[in-house]
Design an enzyme around this catalytic site. Structure first.
Site, mmCIF file in Angstrom:
data_model
loop_
_atom_site.group_PDB
_atom_site.id
_atom_site.type_symbol
_atom_site.label_atom_id
_atom_site.label_comp_id
_atom_site.label_asym_id
_atom_site.label_seq_id
_atom_site.Cartn_x
_atom_site.Cartn_y
_atom_site.Cartn_z
ATOM 1 N N ARG A 72 0.656 -2.000 4.497
ATOM 2 C CA ARG A 72 -0.026 -0.700 4.436
ATOM 3 C C ARG A 72 0.534 0.177 5.563
ATOM 4 O O ARG A 72 0.771 -0.302 6.675
ATOM 5 C CB ARG A 72 -1.534 -0.892 4.601
ATOM 6 C CG ARG A 72 -2.195 -1.479 3.343
ATOM 7 C CD ARG A 72 -2.240 -0.448 2.254
ATOM 8 N NE ARG A 72 -2.913 -0.933 1.044
ATOM 9 C CZ ARG A 72 -2.806 -0.313 -0.119
ATOM 10 N NH1 ARG A 72 -2.064 0.759 -0.251
ATOM 11 N NH2 ARG A 72 -3.442 -0.776 -1.174
ATOM 12 N N ASN A 109 1.056 7.518 -2.490
ATOM 13 C CA ASN A 109 0.764 8.737 -1.728
ATOM 14 C C ASN A 109 0.945 8.580 -0.223
ATOM 15 O O ASN A 109 1.566 9.412 0.429
ATOM 16 C CB ASN A 109 -0.682 9.161 -2.003
ATOM 17 C CG ASN A 109 -0.800 9.801 -3.363
ATOM 18 O OD1 ASN A 109 -0.071 10.733 -3.653
ATOM 19 N ND2 ASN A 109 -1.686 9.292 -4.196
ATOM 20 N N THR A 111 2.674 6.369 1.402
ATOM 21 C CA THR A 111 4.088 6.147 1.730
ATOM 22 C C THR A 111 4.858 7.464 1.748
ATOM 23 O O THR A 111 5.687 7.703 2.630
ATOM 24 C CB THR A 111 4.718 5.198 0.680
ATOM 25 O OG1 THR A 111 4.006 3.976 0.734
ATOM 26 C CG2 THR A 111 6.193 4.962 0.952
ATOM 27 N N ASP A 133 -1.965 3.554 -9.998
ATOM 28 C CA ASP A 133 -3.032 4.562 -10.122
ATOM 29 C C ASP A 133 -2.569 5.857 -10.784
ATOM 30 O O ASP A 133 -3.402 6.671 -11.187
ATOM 31 C CB ASP A 133 -3.602 4.908 -8.733
ATOM 32 C CG ASP A 133 -4.134 3.692 -8.006
ATOM 33 O OD1 ASP A 133 -4.466 2.701 -8.680
ATOM 34 O OD2 ASP A 133 -4.206 3.723 -6.763
ATOM 35 N N ARG A 254 -23.547 -7.160 -18.986
ATOM 36 C CA ARG A 254 -22.701 -8.016 -18.147
ATOM 37 C C ARG A 254 -21.576 -7.195 -17.529
ATOM 38 O O ARG A 254 -21.237 -6.127 -18.026
ATOM 39 C CB ARG A 254 -22.082 -9.138 -18.987
ATOM 40 C CG ARG A 254 -23.081 -10.153 -19.486
ATOM 41 C CD ARG A 254 -23.487 -11.105 -18.367
ATOM 42 N NE ARG A 254 -24.212 -12.247 -18.891
ATOM 43 C CZ ARG A 254 -25.533 -12.327 -19.063
ATOM 44 N NH1 ARG A 254 -26.285 -11.282 -18.755
ATOM 45 N NH2 ARG A 254 -26.087 -13.420 -19.545
HETATM 46 O O1 F6P Z 1 -3.288 1.957 -5.038
HETATM 47 C C1 F6P Z 1 -3.220 0.811 -5.769
HETATM 48 C C2 F6P Z 1 -4.466 0.021 -5.611
HETATM 49 O O2 F6P Z 1 -4.298 -1.142 -6.360
HETATM 50 C C3 F6P Z 1 -5.746 0.769 -5.975
HETATM 51 O O3 F6P Z 1 -5.938 0.878 -7.355
HETATM 52 C C4 F6P Z 1 -6.777 -0.040 -5.240
HETATM 53 O O4 F6P Z 1 -7.905 0.732 -4.931
HETATM 54 C C5 F6P Z 1 -6.053 -0.402 -4.003
HETATM 55 O O5 F6P Z 1 -4.675 -0.349 -4.290
HETATM 56 C C6 F6P Z 1 -6.390 -1.768 -3.443
HETATM 57 O O6 F6P Z 1 -5.556 -1.972 -2.362
HETATM 58 P P1 F6P Z 1 -5.541 -3.160 -1.326
HETATM 59 O O7 F6P Z 1 -4.264 -3.884 -1.577
HETATM 60 O O8 F6P Z 1 -5.509 -2.473 0.003
HETATM 61 O O9 F6P Z 1 -6.761 -3.989 -1.541
#
Ligand code: F6P
Length: 336
Positions: A72, A109, A111, A133, A254
């Site tokens: 990240r 985004n 990045t 996304d 559910r």
């Molecule tokens: O941006 C991609 C994504 O998979 C999103 O859909 C999700 O909210 C997020 O990343 C989860 O990211 P992480 O790997 O930080 O749990």
């Protein structure tokens, strides 16, 4: 010319196809040297890289995840903005010492924001949009999205028979961060009855009413697709909608959270080709020294736009989206 490639942010199907698209075009067509930078922007701080040749880039087209690893980038961006421990200088020095003439940054985004910062620091940068996304601003499409929609649609397809057998409501939560693209496309393709998007919000009484209406019309089960970004009093949307719908309708309800299955595994053929085209175009920009740009898809064609135009923006679902309007005409409920 010696180019580096890095992948940053959440992984997604098609990153390896992009690495291959950039790398093979650079090696074979332009005669460039190519290195892979490990673990996203962290690799530029630790100088962690490997040399790529044609052989090391073979056999990765259909592979999920990223052979370069990722991290990240938010923390690094913050440290760069505050220039903690002269991070900007460290990166500039490492870039020089690694012998790099340019870096291709594959990511979403966040990045592209960090890529823009590096570009403003004087590094030669090209961005490639990647995300399941589909929310990167400035491109009609990102690879990873088609694969995620396929996976989510298959799961929704599978929920129909069990929901129908038990006469239940099934609440399915899909990814998408703050955007509802996966929910909209997988919900429509999977024949959902209710589709809830962060962009449109919801009125829970109307959602329950729609489910009861179906039941009164002899359709005793319903599929509710909810995007993870929908705002609810609970931490996860399913934790709110499942009990609230059960209470409000009296129908057994559910939940299913598709989670990381949506971004794991092999890319779809569409995403492989999209990644290959974007990777190839990134290399063309490198060769013509058009730096500080992100490659993108505009209609049918690959193109590029300045990174500074992309940075900090989000592409969300427009409420007037044709698929929403068509869904509404067919009785699908979009929250209100
Ligand atoms: O941006 C991609 C994504 O998979 C999103 O859909 C999700 O909210 C997020 O990343 C989860 O990211 P992480 O790997 O930080 O749990």
């Amino acid at each position: 010319m010696k180019i580096g490639i890095l992948s940053s942010g959440g992984d997604c199907p098609g990153i390896n196809a992009t690495i291959r698209g950039v790398g093979k075009t650079a090696l074979m067509h332009y005669g460039m040297e190519v290195v892979g930078i490990h673990s996203g922007f962290t690799g530029l701080i630790t100088k962690d890289m490997e040399v790529f040749n044609e052989r090391s880039l073979s056999g990765i087209l259909n592979l999920g995840g990223t052979i370069l690893g990722t991290s990240r980038e938010k923390g690094i961006r913050k440290r760069l903005r505050n220039n903690e421990n002269d991070l900007a200088d460290t990166i500039r020095t490492n870039y020089r010492e690694m012998g790099l003439d340019a870096v291709v940054c594959i990511g979403g985004n966040g990045t592209q924001k960090t890529a823009n910062l590096l570009s403003q620091m004087g590094l030669n940068i090209i961005g490639v949009p990647k995300t399941i996304d589909n929310d990167v601003w400035g491109t009609d499409l990102s690879f990873g999205f088609d694969t995620a929609v396929n996976i989510a649609t298959e799961s929704i397809d599978r929920l129909h028979s069990t929901a129908s057998s038990h006469k239940r409501v099934m609440v399915v939560e899909v990814m998408g961060h703050h955007a509802g693209w996966i929910a909209l496309h997988a919900g429509m393709a999977g024949g959902a009855d209710v589709i809830l998007l962060p962009e449109l919000g919801y009125d829970i009484d109307k959602v329950n009413e729609a489910i009861l209406n179906r039941s009164q019309k002899g359709k005793p089960y319903s599929i509710v697709v909810v995007a993870e970004g929908v705002n609810t009093p609970a931490k996860r949307p399913v934790d709110y909608f499942t009990p609230t719908i059960e209470q409000g309708t009296g129908i057994e309800t559910r939940e299913t959270v598709l989670g990381y299955t949506q971004r794991g595994g092999n890319p779809s053929p569409f995403d492989r080709n999209l990644a290959t085209r974007l990777g190839g175009h990134a290399t063309e920009l490198l060769a013509s020294r058009q730096f500080g740009r992100m490659v993108c898809i505009k209609g049918e064609h690959v193109d590029s736009i300045p990174l500074e135009e992309v940075a900090g923006k989000l592409k969300i679902v427009p409420p007037q989206h044709e698929l929403i309007q068509q869904g509404k005409r067919m009785g699908i409920m979009f929250g209100r």
